[in-house]
Enzyme design. Structure first.
Site, PDB file in Angstrom:
ATOM      1  N   LEU A  29       0.828  -1.228   0.000  1.00 48.85           N
ATOM      2  CA  LEU A  29       0.000   0.000   0.000  1.00 48.85           C
ATOM      3  C   LEU A  29       0.859   1.274   0.000  1.00 48.85           C
ATOM      4  O   LEU A  29       0.409   2.325   0.436  1.00 48.85           O
ATOM      5  CB  LEU A  29      -1.004   0.006   1.172  1.00 48.85           C
ATOM      6  CG  LEU A  29      -1.999  -1.164   1.198  1.00 48.85           C
ATOM      7  CD1 LEU A  29      -2.964  -1.015   2.385  1.00 48.85           C
ATOM      8  CD2 LEU A  29      -2.799  -1.266  -0.106  1.00 48.85           C
ATOM      9  N   ASN A  38       1.680   2.898  -2.598  1.00 48.43           N
ATOM     10  CA  ASN A  38       1.147   3.830  -3.609  1.00 48.43           C
ATOM     11  C   ASN A  38      -0.294   3.463  -3.957  1.00 48.43           C
ATOM     12  O   ASN A  38      -0.705   3.574  -5.110  1.00 48.43           O
ATOM     13  CB  ASN A  38       2.032   3.795  -4.866  1.00 48.43           C
ATOM     14  CG  ASN A  38       1.782   4.983  -5.771  1.00 48.43           C
ATOM     15  OD1 ASN A  38       1.539   6.099  -5.293  1.00 48.43           O
ATOM     16  ND2 ASN A  38       1.799   4.758  -7.077  1.00 48.43           N
ATOM     17  N   ASP A  43       5.359  -6.348   2.125  1.00 44.35           N
ATOM     18  CA  ASP A  43       6.334  -5.884   1.144  1.00 44.35           C
ATOM     19  C   ASP A  43       6.949  -7.121   0.497  1.00 44.35           C
ATOM     20  O   ASP A  43       7.386  -8.039   1.213  1.00 44.35           O
ATOM     21  CB  ASP A  43       7.408  -5.041   1.863  1.00 44.35           C
ATOM     22  CG  ASP A  43       8.266  -4.273   0.880  1.00 44.35           C
ATOM     23  OD1 ASP A  43       8.907  -4.902   0.013  1.00 44.35           O
ATOM     24  OD2 ASP A  43       8.287  -3.040   0.964  1.00 44.35           O
ATOM     25  N   PHE A  59       2.908  -6.916 -10.497  1.00 43.92           N
ATOM     26  CA  PHE A  59       2.800  -5.470 -10.749  1.00 43.92           C
ATOM     27  C   PHE A  59       3.632  -4.646  -9.773  1.00 43.92           C
ATOM     28  O   PHE A  59       3.923  -3.484 -10.055  1.00 43.92           O
ATOM     29  CB  PHE A  59       1.343  -4.992 -10.553  1.00 43.92           C
ATOM     30  CG  PHE A  59       0.354  -5.509 -11.552  1.00 43.92           C
ATOM     31  CD1 PHE A  59       0.322  -5.004 -12.839  1.00 43.92           C
ATOM     32  CD2 PHE A  59      -0.575  -6.476 -11.193  1.00 43.92           C
ATOM     33  CE1 PHE A  59      -0.606  -5.463 -13.760  1.00 43.92           C
ATOM     34  CE2 PHE A  59      -1.512  -6.938 -12.102  1.00 43.92           C
ATOM     35  CZ  PHE A  59      -1.523  -6.427 -13.384  1.00 43.92           C
ATOM     36  N   SER A  63       7.519  -2.221 -19.552  1.00 39.41           N
ATOM     37  CA  SER A  63       7.092  -0.910 -20.029  1.00 39.41           C
ATOM     38  C   SER A  63       7.748  -0.603 -21.363  1.00 39.41           C
ATOM     39  O   SER A  63       8.880  -1.019 -21.622  1.00 39.41           O
ATOM     40  CB  SER A  63       7.535   0.129 -19.004  1.00 39.41           C
ATOM     41  OG  SER A  63       7.398   1.427 -19.510  1.00 39.41           O
ATOM     42  N   THR A  83       9.047   1.911 -21.935  1.00 41.88           N
ATOM     43  CA  THR A  83      10.227   2.712 -21.602  1.00 41.88           C
ATOM     44  C   THR A  83      11.525   1.923 -21.819  1.00 41.88           C
ATOM     45  O   THR A  83      12.587   2.524 -21.976  1.00 41.88           O
ATOM     46  CB  THR A  83      10.078   3.241 -20.154  1.00 41.88           C
ATOM     47  OG1 THR A  83      10.950   4.336 -19.976  1.00 41.88           O
ATOM     48  CG2 THR A  83      10.377   2.197 -19.121  1.00 41.88           C
ATOM     49  N   TYR A  91      14.540   3.875 -13.829  1.00 45.63           N
ATOM     50  CA  TYR A  91      13.279   3.115 -13.839  1.00 45.63           C
ATOM     51  C   TYR A  91      13.259   2.138 -15.023  1.00 45.63           C
ATOM     52  O   TYR A  91      12.999   0.945 -14.865  1.00 45.63           O
ATOM     53  CB  TYR A  91      12.076   4.070 -13.913  1.00 45.63           C
ATOM     54  CG  TYR A  91      10.787   3.357 -14.255  1.00 45.63           C
ATOM     55  CD1 TYR A  91      10.213   2.469 -13.347  1.00 45.63           C
ATOM     56  CD2 TYR A  91      10.163   3.539 -15.490  1.00 45.63           C
ATOM     57  CE1 TYR A  91       9.041   1.783 -13.666  1.00 45.63           C
ATOM     58  CE2 TYR A  91       8.999   2.873 -15.812  1.00 45.63           C
ATOM     59  CZ  TYR A  91       8.438   1.993 -14.903  1.00 45.63           C
ATOM     60  OH  TYR A  91       7.288   1.306 -15.227  1.00 45.63           O
ATOM     61  N   LYS A 104      13.365  -2.117 -15.168  1.00 48.62           N
ATOM     62  CA  LYS A 104      12.431  -3.008 -15.881  1.00 48.62           C
ATOM     63  C   LYS A 104      13.206  -3.963 -16.792  1.00 48.62           C
ATOM     64  O   LYS A 104      12.915  -5.159 -16.866  1.00 48.62           O
ATOM     65  CB  LYS A 104      11.446  -2.171 -16.715  1.00 48.62           C
ATOM     66  CG  LYS A 104      10.405  -1.451 -15.886  1.00 48.62           C
ATOM     67  CD  LYS A 104       9.422  -2.437 -15.288  1.00 48.62           C
ATOM     68  CE  LYS A 104       8.522  -1.836 -14.249  1.00 48.62           C
ATOM     69  NZ  LYS A 104       7.737  -2.789 -13.491  1.00 48.62           N
ATOM     70  N   ASN A 122       0.986   3.469 -22.888  1.00 46.44           N
ATOM     71  CA  ASN A 122       0.557   4.459 -21.882  1.00 46.44           C
ATOM     72  C   ASN A 122      -0.834   4.127 -21.349  1.00 46.44           C
ATOM     73  O   ASN A 122      -1.834   4.505 -21.965  1.00 46.44           O
ATOM     74  CB  ASN A 122       0.577   5.863 -22.484  1.00 46.44           C
ATOM     75  CG  ASN A 122       1.979   6.388 -22.710  1.00 46.44           C
ATOM     76  OD1 ASN A 122       2.763   5.767 -23.435  1.00 46.44           O
ATOM     77  ND2 ASN A 122       2.333   7.488 -22.097  1.00 46.44           N
ATOM     78  N   LEU A 136       0.115  12.585 -18.221  1.00 43.39           N
ATOM     79  CA  LEU A 136      -0.793  13.506 -18.906  1.00 43.39           C
ATOM     80  C   LEU A 136      -2.259  13.326 -18.492  1.00 43.39           C
ATOM     81  O   LEU A 136      -2.927  14.292 -18.130  1.00 43.39           O
ATOM     82  CB  LEU A 136      -0.638  13.308 -20.422  1.00 43.39           C
ATOM     83  CG  LEU A 136      -1.531  14.212 -21.266  1.00 43.39           C
ATOM     84  CD1 LEU A 136      -1.146  15.684 -21.089  1.00 43.39           C
ATOM     85  CD2 LEU A 136      -1.433  13.821 -22.742  1.00 43.39           C
ATOM     86  N   PRO A 177      12.574  17.445 -20.032  1.00 44.91           N
ATOM     87  CA  PRO A 177      13.828  16.718 -20.317  1.00 44.91           C
ATOM     88  C   PRO A 177      13.586  15.214 -20.387  1.00 44.91           C
ATOM     89  O   PRO A 177      12.851  14.658 -19.563  1.00 44.91           O
ATOM     90  CB  PRO A 177      14.717  17.070 -19.119  1.00 44.91           C
ATOM     91  CG  PRO A 177      14.152  18.327 -18.544  1.00 44.91           C
ATOM     92  CD  PRO A 177      12.681  18.305 -18.847  1.00 44.91           C
TER      93      PRO A 177
END
Ligand code: NAD
Ligand code: WQD
Length: 347
Positions: free
Chosen positions: A35, A37, A60, A82, A126, A128, A150, A154, A180, A201, A294
């Protein structure tokens, strides 16, 4: 008996929608979440929506003995993983935390899975991991060159999984590279509830629409895109959730490491998103053009052919559904799970 899926980070944004999809598809669900987040309320609502119960453990996943006790009690058949931290900027400021909470945590989880002979994992990766792609749409075999801690965390977990299936060929890993994720469940009962000022966004736009923030800063209008603003592949969170159910159905105990992009395959610019949201909410969305952020790239969207062919999955919800569902969630829960709606539930 139904298969029992242990979902790490299941109280979070994508996790809660996936728990609902799993329950509705007939799976049993065990959630392990610290918990850090998220809010326990999300899973109460998933239980209400599905008329099913979830076994919840506030723990955790870096805590090996806690995880061992949960595996011993619950005896899961498979894991959807996740749990992790996901803010790019924060990862630059706190790289060691990201490597601990994302990479080491995954190592602990995999070791416990091996100990208890749980042979299937679906992992949240991701887009990313691709960094700044040489071209779009992006295929799974493109070069992987993440540009921040980050993204590297991943990629490290992806590599850990690829190595593990070589050592244990019966082990099955499905790596899903999300583009996204946006939107919310159509009920408006569960959705994205970011802490503090949103980085992304869609939650920013919806907080402007609901009056929590005065205006959106559009980060750059001089990119080589249709209207000069950044282009992304926004995917409805319920389509993403369905992708996880498909991954389990297709690859349960099948062996091997399977990697899929989960995106719609089309790009939407910041201004297109803003206009779609303004139409759905019937609210003007004040904005100003600000300097580029950036590290941002001009355009990023998926080639989702492989997921379509091998996972038998494709995104079915369009931009209109994404913005309508986000707006419904935002309107019904203007302060997220900790707001008045939760109080109303208690009355
Ligand atoms: P989220 O923060 O809403 O969910 C993550 C959950 O994991 C939270 O409930 C958090 O409390 C929990 N958690 C974090 N560290 C933990 C730990 N050590 N032990 C137990 N629980 C822990 O994020 P999300 O948007 O639902 O993302 C889920 C996953 O998908 C993450 O791994 C994220 O990196 C990945 N992902 C997200 C996006 C996105 O834009 N939302 C895009 C690509 C990939
Ligand atoms: C989208 C577009 C911004 C906010 C990030 C992570 C990625 C993945 C998804 C986890 C860009 C523009 C944004 C704002 C803006 N997360 N924008 N004003 O950067 O594509 O991806 O979330 O894995 O790893 O990097 O998403 O929603 O932040 O930005 O103009 O206030 O919106 O410049 O063009 P991004 P985003």
């Amino acid at each position: 008996m139904s298969q029992r899926i242990l979902v790490t980070g299941g109280a979070g944004y994508i996790g809660s929608h996936t728990c609902l999809a799993l329950l509705q598809a007939g799976f049993s669900v065990v959630v392990v979440d610290n918990l850090s987040n998220s809010n326990r309320e999300a899973l109460r609502r998933v239980e209400q929506l599905s008329s099913r119960t979830i076994s919840f453990y506030q723990a955790d996943i870096r805590d090996k003995s806690a995880l061992q006790a949960i595996f011993a009690t619950e005896q899961p058949d498979a894991v959807i993983h996740f749990a992790g931290a996901k803010a790019v900027g924060e990862s630059v400021a706190k790289p060691l935390f990201y490597y601990d909470n994302n990479v080491n945590a995954s190592g602990v989880l995999l070791a416990v899975m091996q100990q208890f002979n749980v042979g299937t994992i679906v992992f949240s990766s991701s887009a990313t991991v691709y960094g700044d792609p040489v071209s779009v749409p992006i295929r799974e075999d493109f070069t992987l060159q993440p540009t921040n801690p980050y993204g590297r965390s991943k990629l490290m977990v992806e590599q850990m999984l690829a190595d593990l299936v070589v050592a244990a060929p019966q082990f099955s890993a499905v790596i899903l590279r999300y583009f996204n994720p946006v939107g919310a469940h159509e009920s408006g009962r569960i959705g994205e509830d970011p802490n503090g000022i949103p980085n992304n966004l869609m939650p920013f736009i919806s907080q402007v629409a609901v009056g929590r923030r005065p205006e959106l800063a559009v980060f750059g209008n001089d990119y080589p895109t249709t209207d000069g603003t950044g282009v992304r592949d926004y995917i409805h969170v319920c389509d993403l959730a369905d992708g996880h159910v498909k991954a389990l159905q297709q690859f349960f105990n099948s062996g091997g490491c399977h990697i899929f992009n989960l995106g719609t395959g089309s790009g939407v610019s910041v201004l297109q998103m803003l206009n779609a949201f303004a139409a759905a909410s019937a609210k003007p969305i004040p904005y100003r053009i600000a300097p580029r952020r950036p590290g941002d790239i001009a355009a990023c969207y998926a080639d989702a052919t492989l997921a379509n062919q091998q996972l038998h999955w494709r995104a079915t919800r369009d931009l209109e559904a994404m913005v309508h569902d986000s707006w419904r969630w935002q309107q019904q829960n203007p302060q997220g799970y900790t707001g008045t709606d939760q109080q109303a539930d208690l009355l």
